[in-house]
Design an enzyme around this catalytic site. Structure first.
Site, PDB file in Angstrom:
ATOM      1  N   ASP A 280     103.038 -69.997  24.593  1.00 22.11           N
ATOM      2  CA  ASP A 280     104.153 -69.724  25.501  1.00 22.11           C
ATOM      3  C   ASP A 280     105.423 -69.373  24.742  1.00 22.11           C
ATOM      4  O   ASP A 280     106.270 -68.654  25.258  1.00 22.11           O
ATOM      5  CB  ASP A 280     104.401 -70.943  26.400  1.00 22.11           C
TER       6      ASP A 280
ATOM      7  N   ASN B  84      96.924 -73.205  18.967  1.00 14.40           N
ATOM      8  CA  ASN B  84      96.383 -74.175  19.916  1.00 14.40           C
ATOM      9  C   ASN B  84      94.882 -74.291  19.699  1.00 14.40           C
ATOM     10  O   ASN B  84      94.306 -73.593  18.870  1.00 14.40           O
ATOM     11  CB  ASN B  84      96.743 -73.785  21.361  1.00 14.40           C
TER      12      ASN B  84
ATOM     13  N   LYS C 121     100.211 -70.725  40.229  1.00  6.96           N
ATOM     14  CA  LYS C 121     100.133 -69.692  39.184  1.00  6.96           C
ATOM     15  C   LYS C 121      99.678 -68.359  39.764  1.00  6.96           C
ATOM     16  O   LYS C 121     100.143 -67.292  39.372  1.00  6.96           O
ATOM     17  CB  LYS C 121      99.148 -70.161  38.106  1.00  6.96           C
TER      18      LYS C 121
ATOM     19  N   PHE D 103      93.635 -67.403  33.864  1.00  3.51           N
ATOM     20  CA  PHE D 103      93.046 -68.727  33.665  1.00  3.51           C
ATOM     21  C   PHE D 103      94.156 -69.765  33.739  1.00  3.51           C
ATOM     22  O   PHE D 103      95.296 -69.481  33.377  1.00  3.51           O
ATOM     23  CB  PHE D 103      92.328 -68.812  32.303  1.00  3.51           C
TER      24      PHE D 103
ATOM     25  N   LYS E  66     108.389 -68.373   2.436  1.00  2.00           N
ATOM     26  CA  LYS E  66     107.921 -69.717   2.777  1.00  2.00           C
ATOM     27  C   LYS E  66     109.108 -70.700   2.804  1.00  2.00           C
ATOM     28  O   LYS E  66     109.921 -70.715   1.872  1.00  2.00           O
ATOM     29  CB  LYS E  66     106.892 -70.164   1.729  1.00  2.00           C
TER      30      LYS E  66
ATOM     31  N   ILE F 295     101.455 -61.875  29.277  1.00  2.00           N
ATOM     32  CA  ILE F 295     100.533 -60.733  29.332  1.00  2.00           C
ATOM     33  C   ILE F 295      99.907 -60.610  30.721  1.00  2.00           C
ATOM     34  O   ILE F 295      99.842 -59.526  31.301  1.00  2.00           O
ATOM     35  CB  ILE F 295      99.449 -60.894  28.241  1.00  2.00           C
TER      36      ILE F 295
ATOM     37  N   PRO G 117     106.144 -62.870  25.699  1.00  2.00           N
ATOM     38  CA  PRO G 117     105.887 -62.081  26.911  1.00  2.00           C
ATOM     39  C   PRO G 117     104.672 -62.650  27.634  1.00  2.00           C
ATOM     40  O   PRO G 117     103.760 -63.187  26.994  1.00  2.00           O
ATOM     41  CB  PRO G 117     105.576 -60.676  26.362  1.00  2.00           C
TER      42      PRO G 117
HETATM   43  O1  C5P Z   1     101.358 -69.974  32.298  1.00  2.00           O
HETATM   44  P1  C5P Z   1     100.074 -70.361  31.691  1.00  2.00           P
HETATM   45  O2  C5P Z   1     100.040 -70.211  30.204  1.00  2.00           O
HETATM   46  O3  C5P Z   1      99.548 -71.689  32.125  1.00  2.00           O
HETATM   47  O4  C5P Z   1      99.046 -69.299  32.302  1.00  2.00           O
HETATM   48  C1  C5P Z   1      97.743 -69.162  31.843  1.00  2.00           C
HETATM   49  C2  C5P Z   1      97.260 -67.781  32.121  1.00  2.00           C
HETATM   50  O5  C5P Z   1      98.243 -66.837  31.779  1.00  2.00           O
HETATM   51  C3  C5P Z   1      96.064 -67.412  31.288  1.00  2.00           C
HETATM   52  O6  C5P Z   1      95.290 -66.479  32.002  1.00  2.00           O
HETATM   53  C4  C5P Z   1      96.675 -66.783  30.053  1.00  2.00           C
HETATM   54  O7  C5P Z   1      95.782 -65.873  29.433  1.00  2.00           O
HETATM   55  C5  C5P Z   1      97.849 -66.066  30.652  1.00  2.00           C
HETATM   56  N1  C5P Z   1      99.022 -65.966  29.789  1.00  2.00           N
HETATM   57  C6  C5P Z   1      99.382 -64.744  29.284  1.00  2.00           C
HETATM   58  N2  C5P Z   1     100.496 -64.617  28.504  1.00  2.00           N
HETATM   59  C7  C5P Z   1     101.267 -65.702  28.222  1.00  2.00           C
HETATM   60  C8  C5P Z   1     100.909 -66.947  28.717  1.00  2.00           C
HETATM   61  C9  C5P Z   1      99.784 -67.058  29.490  1.00  2.00           C
HETATM   62  O8  C5P Z   1      98.680 -63.767  29.544  1.00  2.00           O
HETATM   63  N3  C5P Z   1     102.327 -65.544  27.462  1.00  2.00           N
END
Ligand code: C5P
Length: 400
Positions: free
Chosen positions: A278, A210, A340, A326, A288, A308, A306
């Site tokens: 995600d 991203n 969230k 965030f 490849k 985090i 997962p």
């Molecule tokens: O669910 P979303 O991706 O919008 O949530 C954003 C927040 O969740 C951010 O703080 C991001 O660092 C954290 N996050 C995470 N692990 C993921 C997805 C998002 O820690 N797999």
């Protein structure tokens, strides 16, 4: 930054870079900072006591057991009378002595006896710097709150190339200034920060990523360190430089990021600024992927990564006291962010609008809303560094 009237105890240990200590002393004196030097036996092989004395305009201590020195100023007092102790250059030997708590000579005794902050500027051969013993020693010192600047990367006196060069004196001066002038409300606290994107492999050469630059997360890590926190920054692949005084763990995937985060616990606070993918490709190809004769594209099957933030927010003995997430949204920012906060179980959400028109994602400015269980604060648009400083101050207040 004013260093006038501040007192630095400068320990010059062995190494070809010891000559740069003279330039550092000159810069400190120019800033009206008082410098007392301690020259180790190794350092004395490269610079003379006389040159340090001339440039520092003060006494240069060399011997633990000199009776005159002991009657003038005992080593305990010498270690306490400074505002900051600086070891530049810091050889592998003195770092090892510090980590082990040895006190066999004046320099190591002072370092063991001091109650002041210590800054080390390592300089050594690249292999000595990357040796597991030195890596472990530096990690131990960081854990104890010792500030580390450098070493820089470049060509070395021994004809090798790599990390091991002493940081340039102006950079060491800036680090000294930052330590001497900044309040340290987060001293003794450990804060975990995630930053940057993650790369989720499709095959060995392709990945899903991203647009996160890591600028905001890295700035937060630097701002927390500037307030005295011991910071572990778990970073996805980014091109922004490492913030000063921060331990950086580099990862690629979300799974690696989670493992690095849990390995870094316990922490007093966790700031999850990374844009974690995600989804990842289930069973990413080991070889490849090749185009097929009929031109049919491969089907990619995605599975969830997962979370985090949710994992770190889960209650348990290792849960950081403060967990901050965030929320990068393109619409209905407040509703999604508040939702969230509940879903992830974190304490605060820093929400921002990442619609392309805002120029925030990958840009240098940010406009955030801080959502806590007490309500929403709208912060004005500002530099990502300013957002970081303001957030770090809020973290300090929350952990006070
Ligand atoms: O669910 P979303 O991706 O919008 O949530 C954003 C927040 O969740 C951010 O703080 C991001 O660092 C954290 N996050 C995470 N692990 C993921 C997805 C998002 O820690 N797999």
């Amino acid at each position: 930054m004013t260093l006038a009237g501040k007192r630095v105890l400068l320990i010059v240990s062995g190494g070809i870079a010891a000559y740069k200590a003279i330039e550092l002393i000159r810069l400190l004196r120019k800033a009206s900072c008082a410098v007392t030097c301690v020259l180790t036996a190794g350092g004395a092989q490269f610079v003379t006591q006389l040159s340090l004395q001339a440039i520092s305009e003060g006494k240069v201590y060399t011997d633990l057991f000199s009776l005159t020195d002991e009657s003038e100023m005992g080593h305990i007092q010498l270690s306490r009378s400074a505002d900051l102790v600086v070891v530049a250059p810091a050889s592998a030997d003195i770092l090892a002595k510090m980590a082990a708590g040895l006190a066999g000579d004046l320099a190591s005794t002072l370092l063991l006896a001091t109650d002041k902050r210590v800054l080390v500027a390592p300089a050594m051969n690249v292999r000595m710097w990357s040796h597991p013993a030195t890596v472990a020693n530096v990690a131990t010192l960081r854990r104890r709150g010792v500030a580390v600047i450098g070493p820089d990367e470049g060509a070395m006196a021994c004809n090798e190339f790599g990390a091991g060069r002493l940081s340039e004196p102006p950079a060491i001066l800036a680090a000294i200034g930052a330590l001497l002038t900044a309040p340290q409300p987060l001293a003794g606290r450990h804060v975990l920060v995630t930053s940057g994107p993650t790369h989720e492999p499709i095959d060995p050469v392709r990945y899903i990523a991203n647009r996160s630059s890591g600028r905001q997360g890295h700035a937060i890590a630097g701002a927390l360190a500037a307030l005295g926190a011991r910071v572990t920054l778990v970073s996805g692949p980014v091109s922004v430089p490492d913030p000063a005084g921060v331990t950086v763990r580099r990862v690629e995937t979300a799974a690696e990021m989670l493992a690095a985060c849990t390995a870094a616990l316990p922490a007093d606070a966790a700031i999850c600024a990374a844009a974690v993918a995600d989804w990842r490709v289930e069973n990413a190809a080991g070889l490849k992927l090749k185009k097929t004769p009929d031109g049919a594209p491969p089907g990619l099957h995605l599975v969830p990564n997962p979370d985090i933030l949710a994992t770190l927010s889960a209650t348990g003995p290792e849960r950081p006291r403060l967990v901050v997430g965030f929320a990068a949204e393109t619409h209905d920012l407040r509703t999604h962010a508040a939702d969230k906060l509940r879903r992830k179980g974190c304490d605060w959400i820093v929400a921002n609008d990442v619609s392309p028109a805002t120029g925030i994602m990958g840009g240098t400015e940010n406009e955030v809303h801080l959502i806590t269980h007490d309500g929403i604060e709208d912060w004005p648009r500002m530099d990502k560094d300013a957002v970081a400083a303001r957030l770090a101050a809020r973290v300090a207040a929350a952990l006070a």
